[in-house]
Design an enzyme around this catalytic site. Structure first.
Site, PDB file in Angstrom:
ATOM      1  N   SER A 270       0.829  -1.196   0.000  1.00 40.58           N
ATOM      2  CA  SER A 270       0.000   0.000   0.000  1.00 40.58           C
ATOM      3  C   SER A 270       0.864   1.245   0.000  1.00 40.58           C
ATOM      4  O   SER A 270       1.925   1.289   0.625  1.00 40.58           O
ATOM      5  CB  SER A 270      -0.909  -0.001   1.233  1.00 40.58           C
ATOM      6  N   LYS A 271       0.399   2.289  -0.705  1.00 35.42           N
ATOM      7  CA  LYS A 271       1.152   3.546  -0.704  1.00 35.42           C
ATOM      8  C   LYS A 271       1.177   4.167   0.693  1.00 35.42           C
ATOM      9  O   LYS A 271       1.985   5.042   0.967  1.00 35.42           O
ATOM     10  CB  LYS A 271       0.551   4.529  -1.701  1.00 35.42           C
ATOM     11  N   ARG A 272       0.325   3.683   1.597  1.00 34.73           N
ATOM     12  CA  ARG A 272       0.314   4.189   2.977  1.00 34.73           C
ATOM     13  C   ARG A 272       1.243   3.394   3.884  1.00 34.73           C
ATOM     14  O   ARG A 272       1.443   3.746   5.033  1.00 34.73           O
ATOM     15  CB  ARG A 272      -1.114   4.149   3.536  1.00 34.73           C
TER      16      ARG A 272
END
Length: 504
Positions: A270-272
């Site tokens: 995830s980009k998070r």
């Protein structure tokens, strides 16, 4: 009816190769996005072709100038340079979609004139109602109802105050292409309906702007993530129409890179996820050479028995056809290990200079350092270069050299043997006999070995552990004797005595 691969597909393979990196400026740059830029850059440099950096910034609600600047910062830091595009210009400017609306309107008119695009007035509710009446599942979506509207029907809809969307007339045959990474792929006829390219009101959609920009900028190879592979069918259909309308005269080749998974499970990174945050990795102390090396391995390898290589070696060896289609997994430990290998390849002066921002952030040195701080750093850096994996470790490993008072780590104090006080007192006595001018690492080692190993009969680990804690406050530090030489006789003796006081 089956369709062969479009004969207009590009055959570019050398200096005529043109690839692009076209992110949307939303949020922070992340690992998946940067790998896309890296693979496009490496392929362009390998073939002698060109990389175009274009920004897809038409989503006013999500795009930001701050994110755009961070994208430029990320590529600049990693030394991924581009030949045309934002910040540089080129023959196909502007390179920001928000500045290309008139261009899209002109291309739309050409596609309308060729009959490839038509007006569509159907609302979502009307489409659902027709599907229900025909016994078709709602999820099948649009039913191509507006393909053959008469002028009278269009006029009636306009009289109701409706504005048309514009849909592409999808070919009634299979669409086939050869993926650069995955081989031949076929989208069967009827697998998707005529799709909107421009909404009512005039907003051009990604499915339109992206291929139109690629066509007008002469992009020969579209290298992107696996998650975008389903949209390739629509792009092939639109490209056929753009060719027929004379907007371009070839179809690009497509290659879809594997997903990057997190360290555990089978979910896309995830980009998070902190591991995916490029700037967090930089903050931890990744150097651009090490991170570039590791990111290139997320789907590709230079050799079965080799993981560490230079940027020039990457360019010489990289071919998009060699990318593995299977998912790649981000391995933090491996990334740090490779980064450490690249740290050891740095010239000592270069390594020392790269430590300064981290030492400055910890309040240990000025930026630039004072003359005295620089002298200490130049002497100390070689002591830690062989054992450091991340530049962020600098403050922990070298901080004691720039502080007057030692802060003792709790685990370091707990590691001290029962006879630590005796060891420290004996060490002070031995060091007092070493001349100030001859206080070298070799002389220190000789004096301490005589007092502690020969005199007290201690093993080196037991003998030198308390001294390491006294000097640095930590169980792990740069080489002990060299550290004492850097501190000097007076400061070394003072620190040994300070720990004796602390323990008593």
């Amino acid at each position: 009816m089956s369709a062969a691969i479009d004969p207009r597909t590009t055959t570019a393979s050398g200096t005529d190769v043109r690839v692009r990196f076209c992110p949307s400026p939303t949020g922070l740059p992340h690992v998946g996005m940067v790998r896309t830029a890296l693979y496009n850059w490496a392929y362009a440099r390998h073939t002698g072709g060109k990389l175009i950096f274009r920004v897809e910034d038409t989503d006013a609600a999500r795009d930001s100038e701050e994110s755009y600047r961070q994208l430029v910062d990320a590529l600049t830091w990693l030394e991924i340079d581009w030949d045309e595009g934002v910040e540089k210009g080129g023959p196909h400017a502007p390179y920001r979609q928000s500045q290309r609306r008139e261009i899209y309107a002109e291309v739309l008119e050409r596609l309308i004139a060729s009959g490839a695009v038509y007006e569509s007035y159907s609302t979502a509710e009307e489409i659902d109602a027709r599907n229900e009446a025909a016994g078709r599942a709602k999820q099948l979506g649009y039913d191509n109802f507006d393909r053959d509207l008469t002028d009278e029907q269009k006029a009636a809809f306009r009289a109701e105050g409706r504005e048309p969307a514009y849909r592409l007339r999808v070919p009634d045959h299979d669409l086939t292409y050869v993926d650069l990474i995955r081989g031949e792929v076929t989208f069967p006829a009827g697998s998707f309906p005529d799709f909107v390219v421009v909404r009512a009101g005039g907003q051009a959609l990604y499915t339109f702007t992206n291929p139109v920009d690629d066509a007008l900028m002469g992009i020969t190879h579209v290298i992107r993530g696996e998650d975008l592979m389903p949209s390739t069918a629509r792009q092939l259909a639109l490209y056929a129409a753009l060719n027929d309308a004379g907007v371009t005269d070839f179809v690009p080749r497509f290659g879809h890179m594997p997903l990057v998974l997190g360290e555990t499970g089978n979910k896309k990174l995830s980009k998070r996820d902190p591991q995916a945050d490029l700037f967090l990795l930089r903050e931890k102390g990744f150097i651009h050479e090490g991170l570039l090396n590791y990111l290139s391995l997320l789907g590709w390898s230079i050799a079965a028995d080799r993981d560490v290589f230079s940027r020039d070696e990457l360019v010489a060896a990289f071919d998009i056809a060699d990318v593995n289609p299977n998912p790649a997994r981000f391995d933090q430990k491996k990334a740090e290990s490779i980064n450490g290998d690249h740290i050891r390849m740095l010239e000592p002066a270069d390594f020392a200079s790269r430590l300064v921002p981290y030492l400055h952030a910890a309040g240990l040195v000025a930026n630039p350092p004072t003359a005295a701080q620089q002298a200490t750093l130049d002497a100390a850096a070689p002591l830690v270069q062989e054992r450091m994996q991340l530049l962020g470790e600098a403050s922990g490993l070298l901080g004691f050299l720039f502080r007057d008072e030692v802060a003792y780590d709790e685990d370091a104090l707990k590691s001290l043997p029962a006879n630590a006080g005796e060891v420290l007192v004996a060490s002070v006595g031995a060091l007092e006999l070493v001349p100030e001018q001859g206080f070298t690492a070799a002389a220190v080692q000789e004096a301490l070995a005589g007092a502690l190993i020969d005199g007290l009969g201690l093993k080196p680990r037991v003998a030198y552990g308390p001294l390491r804690v006294a000097v640095s406050g930590r169980r792990v530090s740069p080489p002990l004797f060299e550290s004492m030489e850097l501190l000097g006789k007076a400061e070394s003796v003072r620190r040994l005595g300070a720990l004796v006081e602390h323990l008593s």
